[in-house]
Scaffold this motif. Structure first.
Motif, PDB file in Angstrom:
ATOM      1  N   THR A   1      10.240  -6.508  -7.375  1.00  0.00           N
ATOM      2  CA  THR A   1       9.673  -5.833  -8.589  1.00  0.00           C
ATOM      3  C   THR A   1       7.362  -5.779  -8.414  1.00  0.00           C
ATOM      4  OG1 THR A   1      11.617  -5.121  -9.142  1.00  0.00           O
ATOM      5  CG2 THR A   1      10.574  -4.763 -10.276  1.00  0.00           C
ATOM      6  N   ASP A   2       7.831  -6.407  -8.762  1.00  0.00           N
ATOM      7  CA  ASP A   2       6.265  -6.641  -9.750  1.00  0.00           C
ATOM      8  C   ASP A   2       5.752  -6.796  -8.649  1.00  0.00           C
ATOM      9  OD1 ASP A   2       7.381  -7.092 -12.067  1.00  0.00           O
ATOM     10  OD2 ASP A   2       6.952  -9.464 -12.146  1.00  0.00           O
ATOM     11  N   ALA A   3       6.268  -7.304  -7.511  1.00  0.00           N
ATOM     12  CA  ALA A   3       4.761  -7.581  -5.703  1.00  0.00           C
ATOM     13  C   ALA A   3       5.261  -5.754  -5.339  1.00  0.00           C
ATOM     14  CB  ALA A   3       5.533  -8.145  -5.032  1.00  0.00           C
ATOM     15  N   THR A   4       6.041  -5.008  -5.203  1.00  0.00           N
ATOM     16  CA  THR A   4       5.688  -3.846  -5.016  1.00  0.00           C
ATOM     17  C   THR A   4       4.883  -2.586  -5.771  1.00  0.00           C
ATOM     18  OG1 THR A   4       8.546  -3.962  -4.088  1.00  0.00           O
ATOM     19  CG2 THR A   4       7.916  -1.582  -4.277  1.00  0.00           C
ATOM     20  N   ALA A   5       5.122  -2.970  -7.492  1.00  0.00           N
ATOM     21  CA  ALA A   5       4.069  -2.152  -8.072  1.00  0.00           C
ATOM     22  C   ALA A   5       2.955  -2.575  -7.715  1.00  0.00           C
ATOM     23  CB  ALA A   5       4.696  -2.433  -9.898  1.00  0.00           C
ATOM     24  N   ASP A   6       2.606  -3.921  -7.979  1.00  0.00           N
ATOM     25  CA  ASP A   6       1.319  -4.611  -6.844  1.00  0.00           C
ATOM     26  C   ASP A   6       0.662  -4.044  -6.390  1.00  0.00           C
ATOM     27  OD1 ASP A   6       1.223  -5.988 -10.283  1.00  0.00           O
ATOM     28  OD2 ASP A   6       1.394  -7.961  -8.731  1.00  0.00           O
ATOM     29  N   THR A   7       1.424  -3.549  -5.438  1.00  0.00           N
ATOM     30  CA  THR A   7       1.064  -3.554  -3.922  1.00  0.00           C
ATOM     31  C   THR A   7       0.994  -1.738  -4.094  1.00  0.00           C
ATOM     32  OG1 THR A   7       1.811  -5.303  -2.687  1.00  0.00           O
ATOM     33  CG2 THR A   7       1.473  -3.375  -1.243  1.00  0.00           C
ATOM     34  N   THR A   8       1.645  -0.714  -4.957  1.00  0.00           N
ATOM     35  CA  THR A   8       1.438   0.410  -5.258  1.00  0.00           C
ATOM     36  C   THR A   8      -0.434   0.251  -5.366  1.00  0.00           C
ATOM     37  OG1 THR A   8       3.295   0.672  -5.010  1.00  0.00           O
ATOM     38  CG2 THR A   8       1.793   2.661  -6.027  1.00  0.00           C
ATOM     39  N   VAL A   9      -0.270   0.219  -6.915  1.00  0.00           N
ATOM     40  CA  VAL A   9      -1.539   0.373  -7.750  1.00  0.00           C
ATOM     41  C   VAL A   9      -2.676  -0.086  -6.607  1.00  0.00           C
ATOM     42  CG1 VAL A   9      -2.903  -0.701  -9.347  1.00  0.00           C
ATOM     43  CG2 VAL A   9      -1.006  -0.261  -9.888  1.00  0.00           C
ATOM     44  N   LEU A  10      -2.578  -1.422  -5.787  1.00  0.00           N
ATOM     45  CA  LEU A  10      -3.444  -1.899  -4.163  1.00  0.00           C
ATOM     46  C   LEU A  10      -3.792  -0.987  -3.773  1.00  0.00           C
ATOM     47  CD1 LEU A  10      -5.070  -4.034  -2.974  1.00  0.00           C
ATOM     48  CD2 LEU A  10      -3.027  -4.607  -1.900  1.00  0.00           C
ATOM     49  N   LEU A  11      -2.620  -0.185  -3.122  1.00  0.00           N
ATOM     50  CA  LEU A  11      -2.841   0.575  -2.160  1.00  0.00           C
ATOM     51  C   LEU A  11      -3.320   2.083  -2.927  1.00  0.00           C
ATOM     52  CD1 LEU A  11       1.130   0.320  -0.143  1.00  0.00           C
ATOM     53  CD2 LEU A  11      -1.783   0.377   0.945  1.00  0.00           C
ATOM     54  N   ALA A  12      -3.671   2.581  -3.505  1.00  0.00           N
ATOM     55  CA  ALA A  12      -3.585   3.749  -5.092  1.00  0.00           C
ATOM     56  C   ALA A  12      -4.872   3.515  -4.492  1.00  0.00           C
ATOM     57  CB  ALA A  12      -3.178   4.045  -6.383  1.00  0.00           C
ATOM     58  N   LEU A  13      -5.477   2.349  -4.940  1.00  0.00           N
ATOM     59  CA  LEU A  13      -6.476   2.286  -5.255  1.00  0.00           C
ATOM     60  C   LEU A  13      -7.975   2.690  -3.975  1.00  0.00           C
ATOM     61  CD1 LEU A  13      -6.736  -1.002  -7.745  1.00  0.00           C
ATOM     62  CD2 LEU A  13      -7.905   1.512  -8.551  1.00  0.00           C
ATOM     63  N   MET A  14      -7.576   1.229  -2.857  1.00  0.00           N
ATOM     64  CA  MET A  14      -8.042   1.677  -1.825  1.00  0.00           C
ATOM     65  C   MET A  14      -8.235   3.191  -0.855  1.00  0.00           C
ATOM     66  SD  MET A  14      -6.091  -1.595   0.142  1.00  0.00           S
ATOM     67  CE  MET A  14      -7.284  -1.617   1.571  1.00  0.00           C
ATOM     68  N   ALA A  15      -6.753   3.375  -1.506  1.00  0.00           N
ATOM     69  CA  ALA A  15      -7.073   5.208  -0.514  1.00  0.00           C
ATOM     70  C   ALA A  15      -8.185   5.768  -1.588  1.00  0.00           C
ATOM     71  CB  ALA A  15      -5.660   6.176  -1.089  1.00  0.00           C
ATOM     72  N   SER A  16      -8.165   5.938  -3.218  1.00  0.00           N
ATOM     73  CA  SER A  16      -9.353   6.622  -3.801  1.00  0.00           C
ATOM     74  C   SER A  16     -10.702   6.327  -3.526  1.00  0.00           C
ATOM     75  CB  SER A  16      -8.682   6.420  -5.063  1.00  0.00           C
ATOM     76  OG  SER A  16      -8.920   5.226  -5.782  1.00  0.00           O
ATOM     77  N   ARG A  17     -10.763   4.528  -3.589  1.00  0.00           N
ATOM     78  CA  ARG A  17     -12.056   4.120  -2.925  1.00  0.00           C
ATOM     79  C   ARG A  17     -12.480   4.778  -1.747  1.00  0.00           C
ATOM     80  NH1 ARG A  17     -15.909   5.055  -7.029  1.00  0.00           N
ATOM     81  NH2 ARG A  17     -15.274   3.899  -8.748  1.00  0.00           N
ATOM     82  N   ARG A  18     -11.487   4.944  -0.704  1.00  0.00           N
ATOM     83  CA  ARG A  18     -11.918   4.782   1.091  1.00  0.00           C
ATOM     84  C   ARG A  18     -11.873   3.680   1.621  1.00  0.00           C
ATOM     85  NH1 ARG A  18     -15.395  10.122   1.139  1.00  0.00           N
ATOM     86  NH2 ARG A  18     -15.420   9.648   3.343  1.00  0.00           N
ATOM     87  N   ALA A  19     -11.474   2.389   0.543  1.00  0.00           N
ATOM     88  CA  ALA A  19     -11.517   0.899   1.466  1.00  0.00           C
ATOM     89  C   ALA A  19     -11.602   1.350   2.299  1.00  0.00           C
ATOM     90  CB  ALA A  19     -10.965   0.134   0.308  1.00  0.00           C
ATOM     91  N   LYS A  20     -10.199   1.450   3.762  1.00  0.00           N
ATOM     92  CA  LYS A  20     -10.224   1.669   4.994  1.00  0.00           C
ATOM     93  C   LYS A  20     -11.864   2.121   5.720  1.00  0.00           C
ATOM     94  CE  LYS A  20      -8.106   0.916   8.823  1.00  0.00           C
ATOM     95  NZ  LYS A  20      -8.831   0.822   9.886  1.00  0.00           N
ATOM     96  N   GLU A  21     -12.347   3.189   5.735  1.00  0.00           N
ATOM     97  CA  GLU A  21     -13.067   3.858   6.116  1.00  0.00           C
ATOM     98  C   GLU A  21     -14.438   2.443   5.614  1.00  0.00           C
ATOM     99  OE1 GLU A  21     -14.171   8.206   5.030  1.00  0.00           O
ATOM    100  OE2 GLU A  21     -12.224   7.995   4.171  1.00  0.00           O
ATOM    101  N   ALA A  22     -14.383   1.999   4.425  1.00  0.00           N
ATOM    102  CA  ALA A  22     -16.115   1.349   4.138  1.00  0.00           C
ATOM    103  C   ALA A  22     -15.631   0.084   5.317  1.00  0.00           C
ATOM    104  CB  ALA A  22     -15.802   1.061   2.678  1.00  0.00           C
ATOM    105  N   LEU A  23     -14.251  -0.630   5.441  1.00  0.00           N
ATOM    106  CA  LEU A  23     -13.902  -1.752   5.980  1.00  0.00           C
ATOM    107  C   LEU A  23     -14.181  -1.566   7.544  1.00  0.00           C
ATOM    108  CD1 LEU A  23     -10.947  -3.301   4.640  1.00  0.00           C
ATOM    109  CD2 LEU A  23     -13.151  -4.249   4.242  1.00  0.00           C
ATOM    110  N   ASP A  24     -14.040  -0.312   7.749  1.00  0.00           N
ATOM    111  CA  ASP A  24     -14.217  -0.370   8.956  1.00  0.00           C
ATOM    112  C   ASP A  24     -15.456   0.095   9.967  1.00  0.00           C
ATOM    113  OD1 ASP A  24     -11.812   0.335   9.973  1.00  0.00           O
ATOM    114  OD2 ASP A  24     -11.299   2.495   9.695  1.00  0.00           O
ATOM    115  N   ILE A  25     -16.076   0.255   8.736  1.00  0.00           N
ATOM    116  CA  ILE A  25     -17.669   0.707   8.910  1.00  0.00           C
ATOM    117  C   ILE A  25     -18.387  -0.680   8.923  1.00  0.00           C
ATOM    118  CG2 ILE A  25     -20.186   1.398   7.428  1.00  0.00           C
ATOM    119  CD1 ILE A  25     -18.775   3.848   6.489  1.00  0.00           C
ATOM    120  N   VAL A  26     -17.938  -1.477   8.157  1.00  0.00           N
ATOM    121  CA  VAL A  26     -18.717  -3.318   8.473  1.00  0.00           C
ATOM    122  C   VAL A  26     -18.377  -3.570   9.356  1.00  0.00           C
ATOM    123  CG1 VAL A  26     -18.159  -5.657   6.839  1.00  0.00           C
ATOM    124  CG2 VAL A  26     -18.624  -3.176   5.408  1.00  0.00           C
ATOM    125  N   HIS A  27     -16.724  -3.636   9.389  1.00  0.00           N
ATOM    126  CA  HIS A  27     -16.763  -4.530  11.289  1.00  0.00           C
ATOM    127  C   HIS A  27     -17.244  -3.696  12.438  1.00  0.00           C
ATOM    128  CE1 HIS A  27     -13.791  -7.096   9.083  1.00  0.00           C
ATOM    129  NE2 HIS A  27     -13.192  -5.520   8.628  1.00  0.00           N
TER     130      HIS A  27
END
Length: 156
Positions: free
Chosen positions: A106-132
């Motif tokens: 339960t807690d891990a699912t909630a944590d992951t949900t917040v993590l994914l929401a923050l990553m999506a809102s801050r476009r983390a995947k795009e930023a990681l792709d640029i760095v890599h």
């Protein structure tokens, strides 16, 4: 040969749980010491001498397994939130106890949900792709900033 009850564990456990398992003295622990699933034929062979079984959700507990099981098998516990992989009617008919781990994620699912929401809102995947890719050219006011959560309402 040990006179202690035999507990068969179908997978290597996370480090802390593995240490606790290895410290048990009142049972003889036998274990498939891999992070990958045990083969069906190996599981059927192992359960033939087990008094207890700690399985994973990938281990099907069905008529075939229960027929192969030690007549002295007393308990099956699954390291999973649910038990869809267990034929509960057959387990009940055999008079076996069944344990599982409700709410463990339960807690891990909630944590992951917040993590994914923050990553999506801050476009983390795009930023990681640029760095890599090595395309990062330094700071930019228009690239990859995304959206803040300030003054926003997030419903989970």
């Amino acid at each position: 040969m040990s006179s202690r009850p035999v507990l068969f564990v179908t997978r290597e456990l996370p480090a802390l749980a593995q240490r606790r398992l290895e410290a048990l003295t009142e049972v003889e622990v036998r274990q498939h010491r891999q992070i990958t699933a045990i083969g069906r034929s190996d599981l059927l062979q192992a359960v033939a001498s087990a008094d207890g079984l700690l399985c994973m959700l990938s281990d099907k507990i069905d008529n075939e397994l229960l027929q192969a099981a030690n007549p002295q098998l007393k308990v099956i516990s699954t390291c999973s939130v649910g038990y869809d992989h267990v034929d509960t009617d057959l387990v009940k008919q055999r008079g076996l106890k069944l344990g599982y781990t409700p709410n463990v994620l339960t807690d891990a699912t909630a944590d992951t949900t917040v993590l994914l929401a923050l990553m999506a809102s801050r476009r983390a995947k795009e930023a990681l792709d640029i760095v890599h890719s090595g395309r990062g050219g330094g700071f930019s006011l228009s690239t990859g900033l995304g959206t803040q959560f300030t003054d926003k309402t997030l419903g989970i």
